[in-house]
Design a protein around this motif. Structure first.
Motif, short mmCIF file in Angstrom:
data_model
loop_
_atom_site.label_atom_id
_atom_site.label_comp_id
_atom_site.label_asym_id
_atom_site.label_seq_id
_atom_site.Cartn_x
_atom_site.Cartn_y
_atom_site.Cartn_z
N ARG A 187 -5.96 1.50 -6.79
CA ARG A 187 -7.20 0.71 -6.68
C ARG A 187 -8.08 1.27 -5.56
N TRP A 188 -7.47 1.60 -4.44
CA TRP A 188 -8.25 2.17 -3.34
C TRP A 188 -8.92 3.48 -3.77
N ALA A 189 -8.24 4.23 -4.63
CA ALA A 189 -8.79 5.51 -5.11
C ALA A 189 -10.05 5.33 -5.94
N THR A 190 -10.36 4.09 -6.34
CA THR A 190 -11.61 3.83 -7.06
C THR A 190 -12.78 3.63 -6.10
N THR A 191 -12.48 3.51 -4.81
CA THR A 191 -13.52 3.15 -3.84
C THR A 191 -13.87 4.26 -2.86
N ASP A 192 -12.99 5.25 -2.73
CA ASP A 192 -13.10 6.20 -1.61
C ASP A 192 -13.22 7.63 -2.12
N GLU A 193 -14.42 8.16 -2.13
CA GLU A 193 -14.62 9.53 -2.60
C GLU A 193 -14.05 10.56 -1.63
N ARG A 194 -13.83 10.16 -0.39
CA ARG A 194 -13.32 11.11 0.62
C ARG A 194 -11.80 11.20 0.62
N LEU A 195 -11.14 10.35 -0.15
CA LEU A 195 -9.68 10.32 -0.14
C LEU A 195 -9.11 11.65 -0.61
N ALA A 196 -8.22 12.24 0.20
CA ALA A 196 -7.64 13.54 -0.16
C ALA A 196 -6.71 13.43 -1.35
N ALA A 197 -5.93 12.34 -1.42
CA ALA A 197 -4.98 12.19 -2.52
C ALA A 197 -4.46 10.76 -2.54
N ALA A 198 -3.98 10.36 -3.72
CA ALA A 198 -3.25 9.11 -3.89
C ALA A 198 -1.84 9.45 -4.35
N PHE B 120 -9.11 -0.84 -14.05
CA PHE B 120 -9.80 -0.13 -12.98
C PHE B 120 -9.50 1.38 -12.97
N ALA B 121 -8.50 1.83 -13.73
CA ALA B 121 -8.16 3.25 -13.75
C ALA B 121 -9.35 4.16 -14.09
N PRO B 122 -10.23 3.79 -15.05
CA PRO B 122 -11.35 4.68 -15.36
C PRO B 122 -12.31 4.91 -14.20
N ARG B 123 -12.24 4.07 -13.16
CA ARG B 123 -13.17 4.21 -12.04
C ARG B 123 -12.59 5.02 -10.88
N VAL B 124 -11.41 5.58 -11.06
CA VAL B 124 -10.79 6.36 -9.99
C VAL B 124 -11.66 7.55 -9.62
N LYS B 125 -11.89 7.74 -8.33
CA LYS B 125 -12.73 8.84 -7.83
C LYS B 125 -11.91 9.99 -7.25
N THR B 126 -10.68 9.71 -6.89
CA THR B 126 -9.84 10.72 -6.25
C THR B 126 -9.39 11.78 -7.25
N ARG B 127 -9.46 13.04 -6.86
CA ARG B 127 -9.09 14.13 -7.77
C ARG B 127 -7.59 14.35 -7.86
N HIS B 128 -6.89 14.18 -6.73
CA HIS B 128 -5.48 14.54 -6.67
C HIS B 128 -4.62 13.28 -6.64
N ILE B 129 -3.79 13.10 -7.67
CA ILE B 129 -2.91 11.94 -7.77
C ILE B 129 -1.51 12.41 -8.13
N ALA B 130 -0.54 11.99 -7.34
CA ALA B 130 0.86 12.27 -7.65
C ALA B 130 1.53 10.99 -8.12
N TRP B 131 2.20 11.07 -9.24
CA TRP B 131 2.97 9.94 -9.77
C TRP B 131 4.44 10.30 -9.71
N PHE B 132 5.15 9.69 -8.74
CA PHE B 132 6.59 9.88 -8.63
C PHE B 132 7.26 8.79 -9.45
N ALA B 133 7.77 9.18 -10.60
CA ALA B 133 8.33 8.23 -11.55
C ALA B 133 9.84 8.12 -11.38
N ALA B 134 10.34 6.88 -11.31
CA ALA B 134 11.79 6.66 -11.23
C ALA B 134 12.40 6.92 -12.60
N ALA B 135 13.32 7.88 -12.64
CA ALA B 135 13.88 8.31 -13.93
C ALA B 135 15.04 7.44 -14.40
#
Length: 264
Positions: free
Chosen positions: A114-125, A196-211
């Motif tokens: 959600r924060w990644a939808t608000t902050d264009e300066r965010l390096a990564a989520a 809110f996912a379509p509004r994400v502004k951050t380019r780099h997102i890592a999803w660590f999924a529990a297998a």
């Protein structure tokens, strides 16, 4: 003509070196701050192993206490977490951080996105077993009556009236103001990731999924991934862990992923 050709070759070489140098630059831990967001019913202590691993690698960290902690028990609406993130980022910048990463576990992962939808300066989520899907089948089934009741209370203009509502997935009873409950469990509300996912502004997102048998993995894949914008590069990393223990199991992988990020 020969002189022009030499100048042209020299320009190409210099340009090539400049481009290569840019490509080789990576995110620097010493100037990077990481906000860590704990999950539902947890607290900042639950993120200590991940936090220590990040600090050892040279990152600065902030681990705010969030409204959905075990001690706070939804003391504030979901939107309050956004203010907590903003405060944590301000503290990191005051310490000299020039790059900011927001990382969260479970409901904290939801808030990080959600924060990644608000902050264009965010390096990564960084999302660690991101969860909390008020628009998902489980929540619609378990919390449907509670959501209806909360909406009725709001229609009666009694937003602060406290009543009993159902928590998902635990099924336990929550005594909360209707507006606070809806901020978390309204399937069309602020916590619904698919909305809110379509509004994400951050380019780099890592999803660590529990297998290891984590329902959140399938839900995030089905409800959220397809709704991210084309500008967001989502990288999925499967971790040999269950939902509860992924922050410890993924700690070194998080550091490796962050260090490999471009520094631009």
């Amino acid at each position: 003509m020969m002189l022009f050709t030499r100048y042209l070759l020299l320009f190409a070489v210099v340009t090539g070196l400049t481009i290569n140098a840019t490509v080789c630059l990576a995110l620097e831990p010493a100037i990077t701050g990481v906000v860590l967001l704990h999950g539902k019913g947890a607290d900042p202590e639950s993120l200590q192993p991940l936090g220590e691993t990040l600090k050892t690698a040279g990152f600065s960290i902030e681990v705010p206490l969030l409204p959905w902690s075990g001690s706070a028990n939804y003391s504030q609406p979901y939107q309050k977490a956004v203010k907590e993130i903003a405060g944590a980022i301000s503290r990191l910048r005051a310490q000299g951080a020039r790059r900011i990463v927001v990382a969260g576990h479970s409901l904290g992962g939801n808030a990080a996105l959600r924060w990644a939808t608000t902050d264009e300066r965010l390096a990564a989520a960084v999302l660690l077993a991101p969860a909390h899907f008020p628009e998902g089948d489980t929540a619609l089934k378990l919390a449907g009556e509670s959501v209806t009741k909360a909406r009725e209370i709001l229609r009666a203009k009694s937003a602060n009236q406290t009543s009993d509502f159902v928590e998902v997935p635990s099924g336990k009873t929550l005594l909360l103001p209707a507006a606070v409950y809806l901020s978390y469990y309204d399937p069309t509300g602020p916590a619904a990731m698919s909305l809110f996912a379509p509004r994400v502004k951050t380019r780099h997102i890592a999803w660590f999924a529990a297998a290891n048998n984590d329902p959140a993995t399938q839900k995030f894949s089905a409800l959220v991934v397809a709704h991210l914008p084309a500008t967001a590069h989502l990288e999925r990393i499967d971790i040999d862990s269950d939902h509860a223990n992924i922050t410890r199991a993924a700690a070194n992988s998080v550091v490796d992923w962050l260090k490999a990020l471009p520094g631009d």
